[in-house]
Design a protein around this motif. Structure first.
Motif, mmCIF file in Angstrom:
data_model
loop_
_atom_site.group_PDB
_atom_site.id
_atom_site.type_symbol
_atom_site.label_atom_id
_atom_site.label_comp_id
_atom_site.label_asym_id
_atom_site.label_seq_id
_atom_site.Cartn_x
_atom_site.Cartn_y
_atom_site.Cartn_z
ATOM 1 N N LEU A 201 4.160 5.323 -6.172
ATOM 2 C CA LEU A 201 3.903 4.408 -5.063
ATOM 3 C C LEU A 201 2.894 5.041 -4.117
ATOM 4 C CD1 LEU A 201 4.582 1.863 -3.362
ATOM 5 C CD2 LEU A 201 6.423 3.208 -2.318
ATOM 6 N N LYS A 202 1.813 4.299 -3.799
ATOM 7 C CA LYS A 202 0.795 4.815 -2.885
ATOM 8 C C LYS A 202 1.292 4.693 -1.447
ATOM 9 C CE LYS A 202 -4.058 4.320 -1.574
ATOM 10 N NZ LYS A 202 -5.318 3.568 -1.801
ATOM 11 N N THR A 203 1.268 5.801 -0.733
ATOM 12 C CA THR A 203 1.686 5.818 0.674
ATOM 13 C C THR A 203 0.530 6.350 1.517
ATOM 14 O OG1 THR A 203 2.608 8.046 0.459
ATOM 15 C CG2 THR A 203 4.084 6.202 0.005
ATOM 16 N N GLU A 204 0.749 6.443 2.815
ATOM 17 C CA GLU A 204 -0.299 6.947 3.703
ATOM 18 C C GLU A 204 -0.625 8.406 3.408
ATOM 19 O OE1 GLU A 204 0.843 6.273 7.705
ATOM 20 O OE2 GLU A 204 0.757 4.077 7.543
ATOM 21 N N GLY A 205 0.380 9.140 2.968
ATOM 22 C CA GLY A 205 0.153 10.530 2.595
ATOM 23 C C GLY A 205 -0.140 10.639 1.106
ATOM 24 N N GLN A 206 0.668 11.420 0.393
ATOM 25 C CA GLN A 206 0.517 11.576 -1.044
ATOM 26 C C GLN A 206 1.333 10.518 -1.778
ATOM 27 O OE1 GLN A 206 1.621 15.595 -1.970
ATOM 28 N NE2 GLN A 206 -0.351 16.434 -1.327
ATOM 29 N N PRO A 207 0.963 10.215 -3.038
ATOM 30 C CA PRO A 207 1.746 9.263 -3.831
ATOM 31 C C PRO A 207 3.174 9.771 -4.023
ATOM 32 C CG PRO A 207 -0.386 9.659 -4.844
ATOM 33 C CD PRO A 207 -0.243 10.665 -3.743
ATOM 34 N N VAL A 208 4.123 8.829 -4.044
ATOM 35 C CA VAL A 208 5.536 9.190 -4.166
ATOM 36 C C VAL A 208 6.101 8.539 -5.428
ATOM 37 C CG1 VAL A 208 7.809 9.063 -3.074
ATOM 38 C CG2 VAL A 208 5.761 9.321 -1.658
ATOM 39 N N LEU A 209 6.840 9.322 -6.217
ATOM 40 C CA LEU A 209 7.459 8.805 -7.428
ATOM 41 C C LEU A 209 8.764 8.101 -7.063
ATOM 42 C CD1 LEU A 209 7.072 8.780 -10.536
ATOM 43 C CD2 LEU A 209 8.542 10.803 -10.627
ATOM 44 N N SER A 212 11.162 1.910 -10.325
ATOM 45 C CA SER A 212 10.395 0.665 -10.420
ATOM 46 C C SER A 212 11.116 -0.490 -9.742
ATOM 47 C CB SER A 212 10.126 0.327 -11.892
ATOM 48 O OG SER A 212 11.346 0.204 -12.606
ATOM 49 N N SER A 213 12.452 -0.413 -9.665
ATOM 50 C CA SER A 213 13.217 -1.484 -9.026
ATOM 51 C C SER A 213 13.000 -1.531 -7.519
ATOM 52 C CB SER A 213 14.710 -1.310 -9.327
ATOM 53 O OG SER A 213 15.167 -0.049 -8.868
ATOM 54 N N GLU A 214 12.427 -0.453 -6.945
ATOM 55 C CA GLU A 214 12.188 -0.410 -5.507
ATOM 56 C C GLU A 214 10.826 -0.974 -5.114
ATOM 57 O OE1 GLU A 214 12.742 3.604 -4.244
ATOM 58 O OE2 GLU A 214 14.792 3.758 -5.035
ATOM 59 N N ILE A 215 10.016 -1.328 -6.105
ATOM 60 C CA ILE A 215 8.685 -1.856 -5.835
ATOM 61 C C ILE A 215 8.774 -3.343 -5.507
ATOM 62 C CG2 ILE A 215 6.385 -2.250 -6.782
ATOM 63 C CD1 ILE A 215 7.012 0.664 -6.263
ATOM 64 N N ASN A 216 8.087 -3.742 -4.449
ATOM 65 C CA ASN A 216 8.063 -5.141 -4.024
ATOM 66 C C ASN A 216 6.649 -5.695 -4.087
ATOM 67 O OD1 ASN A 216 10.906 -5.285 -3.275
ATOM 68 N ND2 ASN A 216 10.358 -3.956 -1.546
ATOM 69 N N SER A 217 6.548 -7.005 -4.012
ATOM 70 C CA SER A 217 5.239 -7.656 -4.005
ATOM 71 C C SER A 217 4.438 -7.168 -2.798
ATOM 72 C CB SER A 217 5.428 -9.170 -3.941
ATOM 73 O OG SER A 217 4.180 -9.816 -3.904
ATOM 74 N N GLY A 218 3.181 -6.792 -3.051
ATOM 75 C CA GLY A 218 2.319 -6.277 -1.992
ATOM 76 C C GLY A 218 2.207 -4.774 -1.972
ATOM 77 N N ASP A 219 3.142 -4.058 -2.614
ATOM 78 C CA ASP A 219 3.058 -2.597 -2.702
ATOM 79 C C ASP A 219 1.904 -2.196 -3.605
ATOM 80 O OD1 ASP A 219 5.211 -2.333 -1.064
ATOM 81 O OD2 ASP A 219 6.668 -1.956 -2.653
ATOM 82 N N GLU A 220 1.371 -1.001 -3.368
ATOM 83 C CA GLU A 220 0.307 -0.473 -4.208
ATOM 84 C C GLU A 220 0.839 0.690 -5.032
ATOM 85 O OE1 GLU A 220 -3.031 0.472 -1.698
ATOM 86 O OE2 GLU A 220 -3.889 -1.516 -2.018
ATOM 87 N N ILE A 221 0.608 0.642 -6.327
ATOM 88 C CA ILE A 221 1.055 1.707 -7.225
ATOM 89 C C ILE A 221 -0.154 2.319 -7.918
ATOM 90 C CG2 ILE A 221 3.303 0.649 -7.607
ATOM 91 C CD1 ILE A 221 2.257 -0.312 -10.330
ATOM 92 N N ILE A 222 -0.020 3.582 -8.327
ATOM 93 C CA ILE A 222 -1.093 4.300 -9.015
ATOM 94 C C ILE A 222 -0.672 4.495 -10.471
ATOM 95 C CG2 ILE A 222 -2.422 6.429 -9.118
ATOM 96 C CD1 ILE A 222 -1.931 6.717 -6.094
ATOM 97 N N VAL A 223 -1.535 4.068 -11.397
ATOM 98 C CA VAL A 223 -1.256 4.203 -12.832
ATOM 99 C C VAL A 223 -2.367 5.040 -13.446
ATOM 100 C CG1 VAL A 223 -0.743 2.996 -14.976
ATOM 101 C CG2 VAL A 223 -0.196 1.916 -12.786
ATOM 102 N N LEU A 273 -6.112 3.584 -12.040
ATOM 103 C CA LEU A 273 -6.143 2.368 -11.230
ATOM 104 C C LEU A 273 -5.106 2.435 -10.114
ATOM 105 C CD1 LEU A 273 -6.407 -0.487 -13.909
ATOM 106 C CD2 LEU A 273 -8.258 0.470 -12.517
ATOM 107 N N THR A 274 -5.487 1.893 -8.976
ATOM 108 C CA THR A 274 -4.526 1.589 -7.925
ATOM 109 C C THR A 274 -4.338 0.082 -7.941
ATOM 110 O OG1 THR A 274 -5.241 3.472 -6.586
ATOM 111 C CG2 THR A 274 -4.017 1.721 -5.471
#
Length: 570
Positions: A201-209, A212-223, A273-274
């Motif tokens: 999950l992309k955050t203001e700081g570093q990406p956080v692992l 997947s069930s915690e991801i909501n619409s509008g969140d940004e993820i890094i693959v 990709l983000t």
């Protein structure tokens, strides 16, 4: 894990686990073992703490695998656990329905007064009779009319016990039919789910692992490269080549950059990709898979449709058999028994379940079937056209040969190419590195910083010389490289049967690496029409026209404007 063997035959073991595990532990154990390629099938029995496995390896390897597997530490995707839990809940739900139905029947028989029981039977019978009347009002003679006739005649004869038994059996049959159908759909949906447990999950700081069930619409993820895209979304940053074979069947990756839409289940082969997620996570994705499968019921095959119509056509014959039995025996009980021999139920249930099972079996082999209609069509096909890459071939490219266009040897050119390509996880790059390793070519870091251009190539500097490696478009159009004078025919002579990787040094073509993708062993009897070869032939014709018409200047460089005009014309 500690256990003892209760029973064994060749290829199968039943064991008793000596450690007491929870239901969740058994779910993890079930998922972990079934995910292992050495295990053909696994069943768990939490009530008795037993486990049964069918294995493909040797017995010793299977026992060693069991000893090493510990449910508490096994890594299992959350979606897989959800699927197993859903299947268990479905089983519990329908066993509960059956148990309650049986318990209610005997409770009424033993504890409810006779006249109250008759009243309850009359109310229940009214439902069947009303359904039959609706069917007759439409001018149809279907199975519901058979059921209502048997119940009505029994009630009129005051044979309430028979009427109750008929309705009880019909209700049990409906429960079993519904259970079988839902289980088939649930199993198929579970086998098609993505099973991606955690994402970045992309955050203001570093990406956080996170899960997947915690991801909501509008969140940004890094693959990253080599990972599966777990959600539908839009690219908000980055560039990558995405393999969409799971959706389109096309093995050639497609380029995705800012603003492009990407889909769950596809895989990033190169790049990063983000992605801004457009769909909620968790159960909703699983529900969408189930919905997709349920919608395939609209795509029934002709066999399924004919079976339904045939089931209804059997009804008049059943009535005829009933009348004939009464005329021959004058025994109404024997005549009614014919009404209960309902052959249509087997037809209505068996064929749809068979189709669902076939779709599930196909999915186990990596084949996605969207409905029985398509299974029937493929059975009737006499000509099949295959996409070559990844279907008829192994999708594991290898270096066939290296053609040098300078004073260096092919091995030296391969060594330089491997030195650049080893930094990137692309199938073509891996083929070059592997070929250098097989020839024991040492390619220590001899270049400066390597710049990677997605879907194009790689560029760097070696001993002060500008070096690029990549596609024809990248080397000759983007980088403006030229073919050394006198070597034009050598380039044209390279067979179009191979894909080409071009290496240039200081603006001159230095080598062409020929890449081939070997055919699969099972495709040896298939003679495909390789459309991509035709595309390469047209590409080569364009090159040929450039050289034959003398469209290069005194320095040997191709005149890019005229070359592009010819490419567009083609």
């Amino acid at each position: 894990m500690k256990f003892k063997i209760l029973h064994e035959v060749r290829g199968r073991l039943r064991i008793h686990i000596l450690t007491q595990y929870s239901q969740e532990d058994f779910d993890r154990l079930y998922c972990a073992l079934n995910a292992n390629r050495q295990i053909k099938h696994c069943k768990v029995y939490p009530a008795t703490n037993d486990l049964m496995i069918e294995y493909l390896c040797g017995k010793e390897e299977a026992l060693a695998l069991l000893c090493q597997t510990e449910p508490n530490t096994a890594t299992v995707p959350e979606q897989a656990l959800t699927s197993v839990a859903a299947a268990r809940e479905l089983k519990s739900e329908y066993i509960g329905k059956l148990s309650r139905k049986v318990a209610a029947r005997y409770f009424r028989r033993w504890f409810i007064p006779k006249y109250i029981r008759i009243a309850i039977l009359a109310v229940k019978a009214a439902r069947y009779i009303w359904k039959a009347l609706k069917c007759l009002s439409k001018g149809k003679l279907e199975v519901s009319v058979l059921d209502a006739t048997a119940i009505t005649v029994s009630m009129l004869r005051r044979d309430f016990k028979t009427a109750g038994s008929v309705m009880f059996l019909l209700e049990i049959g409906e429960i079993l039919e519904d259970w079988t159908h839902k289980k088939s759909i649930s199993d198929l949906a579970g086998s098609m789910s993505l099973n991606v447990g955690k994402v970045w999950l992309k955050t203001e700081g570093q990406p956080v692992l996170v899960k997947s069930s915690e991801i909501n619409s509008g969140d940004e993820i890094i693959v990253n490269a080599g990972s599966m895209i777990p959600f539908d979304g839009i690219v908000s940053d980055g560039e990558a080549m995405v393999n969409q074979a799971t959706l389109t069947g096309e093995g050639v990756p497609v380029r995705r950059s800012l603003g492009a839409t990407v889909y769950a289940g596809t895989v990033i082969e190169e790049g990063e990709l983000t992605i801004r997620v457009t769909q909620n996570a968790g159960a909703s994705r699983y529900d969408k898979i189930v919905t997709m499968i349920e919608e395939t019921e609209k795509l029934k095959s002709n066999v399924e449709s004919k079976a339904e119509h045939l089931a209804d056509k059997l009804v008049p014959f059943t009535f005829f058999g009933t009348a004939l039995m009464w005329l021959l025996t004058r025994n109404i009980t024997k005549a009614l028994s014919v009404l209960m021999v309902d052959f249509s139920c087997a037809l209505r249930l068996a064929i749809p379940v068979t189709v669902l099972s076939a779709i599930r079996e196909a999915n186990a082999y990596g084949i996605t079937v969207k409905g029985g209609k398509f299974l029937e069509k493929i059975a009737a096909a006499n000509t099949i056209v295959f996409d070559k890459t990844g279907t008829l071939t192994k999708a594991n490219p290898t270096v066939h040969s290296v053609v040098s266009f300078c004073d260096k040897t092919p091995d030296e050119m391969l060594r330089i190419a491997a030195c650049l390509e080893e930094h990137f996880p692309h199938s073509i790059a891996n083929a070059v590195v592997r070929a250098a390793k097989e020839k024991n070519l040492i390619h220590d870091e001899m270049h400066t910083k390597v710049e990677y251009v997605v879907a194009h190539g790689v560029k760097s500097t070696i001993d002060g010389a500008q070096v690029q490696i990549g596609s024809y478009h990248f080397i000759f159009e983007d980088m403006g490289a030229a073919v050394p004078l006198g070597t034009e025919q050598k380039l044209l002579a390279i067979s179009s049967a191979y894909s080409r990787l071009y290496l240039s040094i200081d603006g001159w073509l230095a080598a062409v690496i020929c890449i081939e993708d070997p055919l699969r062993a099972e495709a040896k009897d298939v003679i495909p029409v390789l459309c991509d070869h035709h595309a390469r032939d047209r590409h080569n014709d364009a090159e040929s026209n450039v050289y034959e018409r003398g469209q290069y200047d005194r320095s040997g460089r191709v005149r890019q404007d005229r070359f592009r005009a010819q490419q567009k014309a083609l």
